[in-house]
Motif scaffolding. Structure first.
Motif, PDB file in Angstrom:
ATOM      1  N   PRO A  87       0.898  -1.264  -0.114  1.00  0.00           N
ATOM      2  CA  PRO A  87      -0.067   0.100   0.054  1.00  0.00           C
ATOM      3  C   PRO A  87       0.838   1.191  -0.007  1.00  0.00           C
ATOM      4  O   PRO A  87       1.924   1.197   0.440  1.00  0.00           O
ATOM      5  N   PRO A  88       0.457   2.223  -0.544  1.00  0.00           N
ATOM      6  CA  PRO A  88      -0.919   2.645  -1.367  1.00  0.00           C
ATOM      7  C   PRO A  88      -0.879   2.169  -2.901  1.00  0.00           C
ATOM      8  O   PRO A  88      -1.871   2.235  -3.551  1.00  0.00           O
ATOM      9  N   PHE A  89       0.016   1.452  -3.228  1.00  0.00           N
ATOM     10  CA  PHE A  89       0.140   1.156  -4.557  1.00  0.00           C
ATOM     11  C   PHE A  89      -0.831  -0.256  -4.958  1.00  0.00           C
ATOM     12  O   PHE A  89      -1.354  -0.214  -5.953  1.00  0.00           O
ATOM     13  N   SER A  90      -0.584  -1.218  -4.042  1.00  0.00           N
ATOM     14  CA  SER A  90      -1.456  -2.413  -4.222  1.00  0.00           C
ATOM     15  C   SER A  90      -1.565  -3.143  -2.806  1.00  0.00           C
ATOM     16  O   SER A  90      -0.812  -3.454  -2.059  1.00  0.00           O
TER      17      SER A  90
ATOM     18  N   ALA B  29      -8.678  -6.530  -5.003  1.00  0.00           N
ATOM     19  CA  ALA B  29      -7.343  -5.626  -5.250  1.00  0.00           C
ATOM     20  C   ALA B  29      -7.581  -4.267  -5.265  1.00  0.00           C
ATOM     21  O   ALA B  29      -8.744  -3.884  -5.565  1.00  0.00           O
ATOM     22  N   ARG B  30      -6.894  -3.382  -4.616  1.00  0.00           N
ATOM     23  CA  ARG B  30      -7.054  -1.950  -4.228  1.00  0.00           C
ATOM     24  C   ARG B  30      -5.857  -1.218  -4.647  1.00  0.00           C
ATOM     25  O   ARG B  30      -4.749  -1.995  -4.499  1.00  0.00           O
ATOM     26  N   GLY B  31      -5.622  -0.038  -4.606  1.00  0.00           N
ATOM     27  CA  GLY B  31      -4.554   0.492  -4.707  1.00  0.00           C
ATOM     28  C   GLY B  31      -4.260   1.414  -6.023  1.00  0.00           C
ATOM     29  O   GLY B  31      -5.106   1.252  -7.018  1.00  0.00           O
TER      30      GLY B  31
ATOM     31  N   MET C 178       5.651   6.560   1.828  1.00  0.00           N
ATOM     32  CA  MET C 178       5.775   6.131   3.376  1.00  0.00           C
ATOM     33  C   MET C 178       4.484   6.368   4.036  1.00  0.00           C
ATOM     34  O   MET C 178       3.889   5.332   4.778  1.00  0.00           O
ATOM     35  N   SER C 179       3.838   7.734   3.886  1.00  0.00           N
ATOM     36  CA  SER C 179       2.378   7.852   4.663  1.00  0.00           C
ATOM     37  C   SER C 179       1.275   6.867   4.154  1.00  0.00           C
ATOM     38  O   SER C 179       0.554   6.333   5.117  1.00  0.00           O
ATOM     39  N   GLY C 180       1.380   6.624   2.984  1.00  0.00           N
ATOM     40  CA  GLY C 180       0.190   5.785   2.399  1.00  0.00           C
ATOM     41  C   GLY C 180       0.538   4.280   2.871  1.00  0.00           C
ATOM     42  O   GLY C 180      -0.338   3.396   3.196  1.00  0.00           O
ATOM     43  N   PHE C 181       1.657   3.920   3.000  1.00  0.00           N
ATOM     44  CA  PHE C 181       2.212   2.719   3.202  1.00  0.00           C
ATOM     45  C   PHE C 181       1.753   2.343   4.791  1.00  0.00           C
ATOM     46  O   PHE C 181       1.225   1.306   5.142  1.00  0.00           O
ATOM     47  N   MET C 182       2.039   3.320   5.529  1.00  0.00           N
ATOM     48  CA  MET C 182       1.853   3.134   6.922  1.00  0.00           C
ATOM     49  C   MET C 182       0.540   3.238   7.302  1.00  0.00           C
ATOM     50  O   MET C 182       0.011   2.774   8.429  1.00  0.00           O
TER      51      MET C 182
ATOM     52  N   ASN D 156      -4.781  11.791  -7.679  1.00  0.00           N
ATOM     53  CA  ASN D 156      -5.183  12.654  -6.784  1.00  0.00           C
ATOM     54  C   ASN D 156      -5.892  11.986  -5.506  1.00  0.00           C
ATOM     55  O   ASN D 156      -5.917  12.529  -4.508  1.00  0.00           O
ATOM     56  N   ARG D 157      -6.731  10.927  -5.871  1.00  0.00           N
ATOM     57  CA  ARG D 157      -7.456  10.168  -5.072  1.00  0.00           C
ATOM     58  C   ARG D 157      -6.493   9.549  -3.850  1.00  0.00           C
ATOM     59  O   ARG D 157      -6.702   9.510  -2.554  1.00  0.00           O
TER      60      ARG D 157
END
Length: 259
Positions: A40-43, A50-52, A188-192, A249-250
């Protein structure tokens, strides 16, 4: 009286079919095995779906190619990377490029770019002003065969603690079992945000940026030009139509991005 056979007919039919395939990249785009990892936030997955950011982008590409029903399969990174390297007909995302990888795979993109930093546990005394300093710390947590792992090996690092995923890397960092973990600033922030038990406030940059990377969609090295070109065309069209920007942007709102 038996019908007269035309020996050239099968050959002509085959030639015609081949010509249609070569003129139709969408037909050739089928038959690929689309892979990603939990990153996350990629996959990532929510209730098995499946999201991201990269997942949505690839799904839009598949729709443009008439392959909207294709499944996206999640694997540990090292396993997916090995499949891409050793087997035909595979797609893997997100994937950074390097000199080594350019000789092994085909690429479509870029789909993202980020600036790489070393992160330390907040309050740690570890300081790194560059790669030379980082080579002297006790241990750096990396995921086997991911870009950060390969990048550091290429730059002479021997103090690497190798795991199966980034989540394990940061858990080790939080527990003091490693001194540093590399990651992109935007990621980093999306992953955490999607990691139970971890918080971005637990970590901080350990020094200046060490690299800027672009992220792509990777294909097995034997993938035909027509397939790669059809995916690239679909991606370019999504960018031109504003679809790419809307998805970006989302997941990465402009007002939350680092300057």
């Amino acid at each position: 009286m038996p019908a007269t056979r035309c020996p050239a007919l099968p050959f002509l039919l085959c030639a015609l079919l081949l010509g249609q395939l070569l003129c139709c990249p969408r037909a050739l785009a089928g038959g690929v095995h689309v892979m990603t990892e939990q990153y996350p936030p990629f996959s990532y997955q929510v209730d098995g779906e499946a999201r991201g950011f990269c997942v949505e982008l690839v799904q839009r590409i598949l729709e443009r190619l008439g392959l909207g029903e294709s499944d996206i399969v999640f694997y540990p990174w090292a396993r997916a990377y090995m499949k891409l390297k050793e087997e035909d007909g595979h797609v893997l995302f997100p994937m950074s490029r390097s000199v080594e990888r350019d000789g092994l795979f085909r690429f479509v993109g870029p789909v993202f770019d980020d600036t790489l930093y070393f992160f330390r546990r907040k309050g740690s005394a570890v300081q790194v002003q560059g790669l030379a300093d980082a080579r002297r710390v006790g241990a750096i947590g990396v995921t086997r065969d991911d870009f950060y792992h390969q990048f550091l090996v290429e730059h002479g690092f021997a103090n690497l603690d190798i795991s199966v995923c980034q989540l394990h890397d940061f858990r080790k960092l939080a527990q003091g079992r490693v001194d540093l973990v590399p990651m992109g600033e935007k990621a980093m922030s999306g992953f955490m945000a999607r990691q139970q038990g971890l918080d971005p406030a637990m970590f901080e940059k350990a020094g200046p940026a060490i690299y800027r990377s672009e992220v792509f969609i990777g294909f097995s090295g034997s993938t035909p030009d027509e397939v790669v070109e059809s995916w690239q065309k679909a991606l370019d069209e999504l960018k031109e139509a504003g679809v790419y920007g809307a998805i970006m942007n989302r997941y990465f709102p402009p007002d939350t991005q680092p300057e």
